[in-house]
Write an enzyme that holds these catalytic residues in place. Sequence first.
Site, PDB file in Angstrom:
ATOM      1  N   GLY A  11       0.834  -1.201   0.000  1.00 48.70           N
ATOM      2  CA  GLY A  11       0.000   0.000   0.000  1.00 48.70           C
ATOM      3  C   GLY A  11       0.863   1.243   0.000  1.00 48.70           C
ATOM      4  O   GLY A  11       0.497   2.296   0.531  1.00 48.70           O
ATOM      5  N   GLN A  15      -2.026   6.954   1.571  1.00 49.38           N
ATOM      6  CA  GLN A  15      -1.654   8.115   2.402  1.00 49.38           C
ATOM      7  C   GLN A  15      -0.785   7.729   3.596  1.00 49.38           C
ATOM      8  O   GLN A  15       0.118   8.483   3.956  1.00 49.38           O
ATOM      9  CB  GLN A  15      -2.855   8.971   2.785  1.00 49.38           C
ATOM     10  CG  GLN A  15      -4.056   8.274   3.373  1.00 49.38           C
ATOM     11  CD  GLN A  15      -4.831   9.202   4.305  1.00 49.38           C
ATOM     12  OE1 GLN A  15      -4.546  10.393   4.384  1.00 49.38           O
ATOM     13  NE2 GLN A  15      -5.798   8.645   5.024  1.00 49.38           N
ATOM     14  N   ILE A  16      -0.994   6.569   4.191  1.00 48.84           N
ATOM     15  CA  ILE A  16      -0.082   6.151   5.269  1.00 48.84           C
ATOM     16  C   ILE A  16       1.300   5.862   4.677  1.00 48.84           C
ATOM     17  O   ILE A  16       2.326   6.272   5.237  1.00 48.84           O
ATOM     18  CB  ILE A  16      -0.623   4.925   6.032  1.00 48.84           C
ATOM     19  CG1 ILE A  16      -1.914   5.297   6.789  1.00 48.84           C
ATOM     20  CG2 ILE A  16       0.424   4.395   7.022  1.00 48.84           C
ATOM     21  CD1 ILE A  16      -2.587   4.147   7.504  1.00 48.84           C
ATOM     22  N   GLN A 112      -0.488 -12.824   0.576  1.00 50.73           N
ATOM     23  CA  GLN A 112       0.704 -12.144   1.112  1.00 50.73           C
ATOM     24  C   GLN A 112       1.359 -12.980   2.207  1.00 50.73           C
ATOM     25  O   GLN A 112       2.586 -13.048   2.305  1.00 50.73           O
ATOM     26  CB  GLN A 112       0.350 -10.739   1.613  1.00 50.73           C
ATOM     27  CG  GLN A 112       0.050  -9.791   0.436  1.00 50.73           C
ATOM     28  CD  GLN A 112      -0.226  -8.356   0.847  1.00 50.73           C
ATOM     29  OE1 GLN A 112      -0.159  -8.004   2.021  1.00 50.73           O
ATOM     30  NE2 GLN A 112      -0.539  -7.516  -0.128  1.00 50.73           N
ATOM     31  N   GLY A 130      -3.244  -2.510   7.893  1.00 48.69           N
ATOM     32  CA  GLY A 130      -4.491  -2.478   7.114  1.00 48.69           C
ATOM     33  C   GLY A 130      -5.642  -3.155   7.849  1.00 48.69           C
ATOM     34  O   GLY A 130      -5.481  -4.254   8.379  1.00 48.69           O
ATOM     35  N   ASP A 159      -3.584   3.428  18.954  1.00 50.25           N
ATOM     36  CA  ASP A 159      -4.541   3.514  20.065  1.00 50.25           C
ATOM     37  C   ASP A 159      -3.792   3.764  21.379  1.00 50.25           C
ATOM     38  O   ASP A 159      -4.221   4.571  22.209  1.00 50.25           O
ATOM     39  CB  ASP A 159      -5.335   2.205  20.152  1.00 50.25           C
ATOM     40  CG  ASP A 159      -5.926   1.829  18.803  1.00 50.25           C
ATOM     41  OD1 ASP A 159      -6.684   2.642  18.259  1.00 50.25           O
ATOM     42  OD2 ASP A 159      -5.604   0.743  18.284  1.00 50.25           O
ATOM     43  N   HIS A 187      -8.261  -3.824  17.423  1.00 45.99           N
ATOM     44  CA  HIS A 187      -8.148  -2.444  16.948  1.00 45.99           C
ATOM     45  C   HIS A 187      -9.483  -2.083  16.292  1.00 45.99           C
ATOM     46  O   HIS A 187      -9.655  -2.175  15.090  1.00 45.99           O
ATOM     47  CB  HIS A 187      -7.005  -2.286  15.934  1.00 45.99           C
ATOM     48  CG  HIS A 187      -7.070  -0.969  15.220  1.00 45.99           C
ATOM     49  ND1 HIS A 187      -6.841   0.227  15.849  1.00 45.99           N
ATOM     50  CD2 HIS A 187      -7.399  -0.653  13.947  1.00 45.99           C
ATOM     51  CE1 HIS A 187      -7.010   1.214  14.995  1.00 45.99           C
ATOM     52  NE2 HIS A 187      -7.363   0.712  13.832  1.00 45.99           N
TER      53      HIS A 187
HETATM   54  P1  NAX Z   1      -5.162   4.440   1.249  1.00 42.42           P
HETATM   55  O1  NAX Z   1      -6.420   4.015   0.597  1.00 42.42           O
HETATM   56  O2  NAX Z   1      -4.689   5.838   1.129  1.00 42.42           O
HETATM   57  O3  NAX Z   1      -3.975   3.524   0.708  1.00 42.42           O
HETATM   58  C1  NAX Z   1      -4.071   2.138   0.610  1.00 42.42           C
HETATM   59  C2  NAX Z   1      -3.143   1.705  -0.505  1.00 42.42           C
HETATM   60  O4  NAX Z   1      -3.095   0.279  -0.507  1.00 42.42           O
HETATM   61  C3  NAX Z   1      -3.593   2.144  -1.889  1.00 42.42           C
HETATM   62  O5  NAX Z   1      -2.530   2.808  -2.555  1.00 42.42           O
HETATM   63  C4  NAX Z   1      -3.955   0.831  -2.576  1.00 42.42           C
HETATM   64  O6  NAX Z   1      -3.677   0.846  -3.957  1.00 42.42           O
HETATM   65  C5  NAX Z   1      -3.045  -0.144  -1.840  1.00 42.42           C
HETATM   66  N1  NAX Z   1      -3.462  -1.555  -1.899  1.00 42.42           N
HETATM   67  C6  NAX Z   1      -4.714  -2.068  -1.901  1.00 42.42           C
HETATM   68  N2  NAX Z   1      -4.684  -3.397  -2.026  1.00 42.42           N
HETATM   69  C7  NAX Z   1      -3.377  -3.745  -2.081  1.00 42.42           C
HETATM   70  C8  NAX Z   1      -2.711  -4.974  -2.236  1.00 42.42           C
HETATM   71  N3  NAX Z   1      -3.384  -6.122  -2.376  1.00 42.42           N
HETATM   72  N4  NAX Z   1      -1.365  -4.965  -2.274  1.00 42.42           N
HETATM   73  C9  NAX Z   1      -0.671  -3.821  -2.176  1.00 42.42           C
HETATM   74  N5  NAX Z   1      -1.258  -2.616  -2.053  1.00 42.42           N
HETATM   75  C10 NAX Z   1      -2.595  -2.577  -2.008  1.00 42.42           C
HETATM   76  O7  NAX Z   1      -5.300   4.009   2.780  1.00 42.42           O
HETATM   77  P2  NAX Z   1      -4.465   4.503   4.043  1.00 42.42           P
HETATM   78  O8  NAX Z   1      -5.087   5.711   4.604  1.00 42.42           O
HETATM   79  O9  NAX Z   1      -3.022   4.538   3.676  1.00 42.42           O
HETATM   80  O10 NAX Z   1      -4.764   3.315   5.066  1.00 42.42           O
HETATM   81  C11 NAX Z   1      -4.279   2.013   4.870  1.00 42.42           C
HETATM   82  C12 NAX Z   1      -4.912   1.049   5.844  1.00 42.42           C
HETATM   83  O11 NAX Z   1      -4.573   1.370   7.190  1.00 42.42           O
HETATM   84  C13 NAX Z   1      -6.440   1.027   5.810  1.00 42.42           C
HETATM   85  O12 NAX Z   1      -6.869  -0.337   5.822  1.00 42.42           O
HETATM   86  C14 NAX Z   1      -6.836   1.693   7.109  1.00 42.42           C
HETATM   87  O13 NAX Z   1      -8.103   1.274   7.555  1.00 42.42           O
HETATM   88  C15 NAX Z   1      -5.725   1.235   8.014  1.00 42.42           C
HETATM   89  N6  NAX Z   1      -5.516   1.990   9.258  1.00 42.42           N
HETATM   90  C16 NAX Z   1      -5.152   1.278  10.358  1.00 42.42           C
HETATM   91  C17 NAX Z   1      -4.872   1.876  11.560  1.00 42.42           C
HETATM   92  C18 NAX Z   1      -4.453   1.080  12.754  1.00 42.42           C
HETATM   93  O14 NAX Z   1      -4.296   1.696  13.816  1.00 42.42           O
HETATM   94  N7  NAX Z   1      -4.257  -0.241  12.704  1.00 42.42           N
HETATM   95  C19 NAX Z   1      -5.016   3.349  11.714  1.00 42.42           C
HETATM   96  C20 NAX Z   1      -4.949   4.087  10.421  1.00 42.42           C
HETATM   97  C21 NAX Z   1      -5.647   3.434   9.271  1.00 42.42           C
HETATM   98  O15 NAX Z   1      -7.010   3.740   9.354  1.00 42.42           O
END
Ligand code: NAX
Length: 328
Positions: A11, A15-16, A112, A130, A159, A187
């Site tokens: 990913g 944005q992360i 993965q 994720g 958290d 989470h």
């Molecule tokens: P974004 O949607 O900005 O970025 C996700 C990226 O992952 C995209 O570029 C997409 O193309 C890529 N992607 C999707 N499927 C993929 C795959 N099979 N292989 C490789 N790349 C792939 O999301 P973002 O804001 O960066 O958040 C990423 C994840 O973090 C989300 O699932 C979000 O819910 C999770 N979070 C988890 C947190 C935690 O505390 N555990 C907090 C922050 C965030 O909400």
Amino acid sequence: TRTPVNVTVTGAAGQIGYALLFRIASGHLLGADVPVNLRLLEIPQGVKAAEGTAMELDDCAFPLLRDITITDDANKAFDGANVALLVGARPRTAGMERGDLLQANGGIFGPQGKAINDHAADDIKVLVVGNPANTNALIAQRNAPDVPADRFTAMTRLDHNRAVAQLAKKLGVTVNEVKRMTIWGNHSATQYPDIFHAEVAGKNAAAEVNDEKWLAEEFIPTVAKRGAAIIDARGASSAASAANAAIDHVHTWVNGTAEGDWTSMGIVSDGSYGVAEGIISSFPVTCKDGKFEIVQGLEINEFSRARIDASVGELIEERDAVQELGLI
Ligand code: NAX
């Protein structure tokens, strides 16, 4: 000079990923003397944007960054990986049932996990960011039978850090005076931030607060619903703070917790504190020499018991659902 550490980020174009990669490359993940190779995994539509980020990484001329590989092939991305940050996931979209969400993520984290099993380095450490992070980590772990189960972790450090900040604010102290915070469970909104064992400037935090109503009605919901509050205010989900927490999680795992302190990590349960064995649940842990141990012997009062059980109950439901879907 040290051999570079291979760090895989999935990913990477998200944005992360954007908030994370520059800090890894500048030495914040592993240490200021550890060179890194970055392996970026994206879906085909994300590869071009990841290449753009890689151009910017080049333009930083980071002394520790040795090499960047960008690919949409998991087998290549995890080849020789020492650290893997699984950030890319399938988000829940309108009208999506939980089963659909778990199925879609199973299609990501199953393969993965297998690629990690077949290609990663022997010392691989995996952090799943994720969402649903705990259950995605469980799916990856179960698809990697040759990798020790304790190498798969899920992120509850954001958290944890949120809870530390809220408690410090309440008591009017600096965050570095807060120790021994614990996040238990999933989470998700059921997570339980526990201050009964936390210390503030050497004193018991719960006794210092001495306000169970604040705990139940303000502190816990504020921490648990912070993600939604950020989306509401920013118009986008937390990214820099999530990336920071991922850095903290791995840095602590590799470099250890401070004497007298602990952290929170989603890890495979060994049954401690009555948490169902095998699920990936958040516990208080100490880290040393690249390994972690659950903090044992904490007394769990009734207030905490009910909340830990509720979050663990949710994790058991998620596990049963992915089992029924044949994902583990
Ligand atoms: P974004 O949607 O900005 O970025 C996700 C990226 O992952 C995209 O570029 C997409 O193309 C890529 N992607 C999707 N499927 C993929 C795959 N099979 N292989 C490789 N790349 C792939 O999301 P973002 O804001 O960066 O958040 C990423 C994840 O973090 C989300 O699932 C979000 O819910 C999770 N979070 C988890 C947190 C935690 O505390 N555990 C907090 C922050 C965030 O909400």
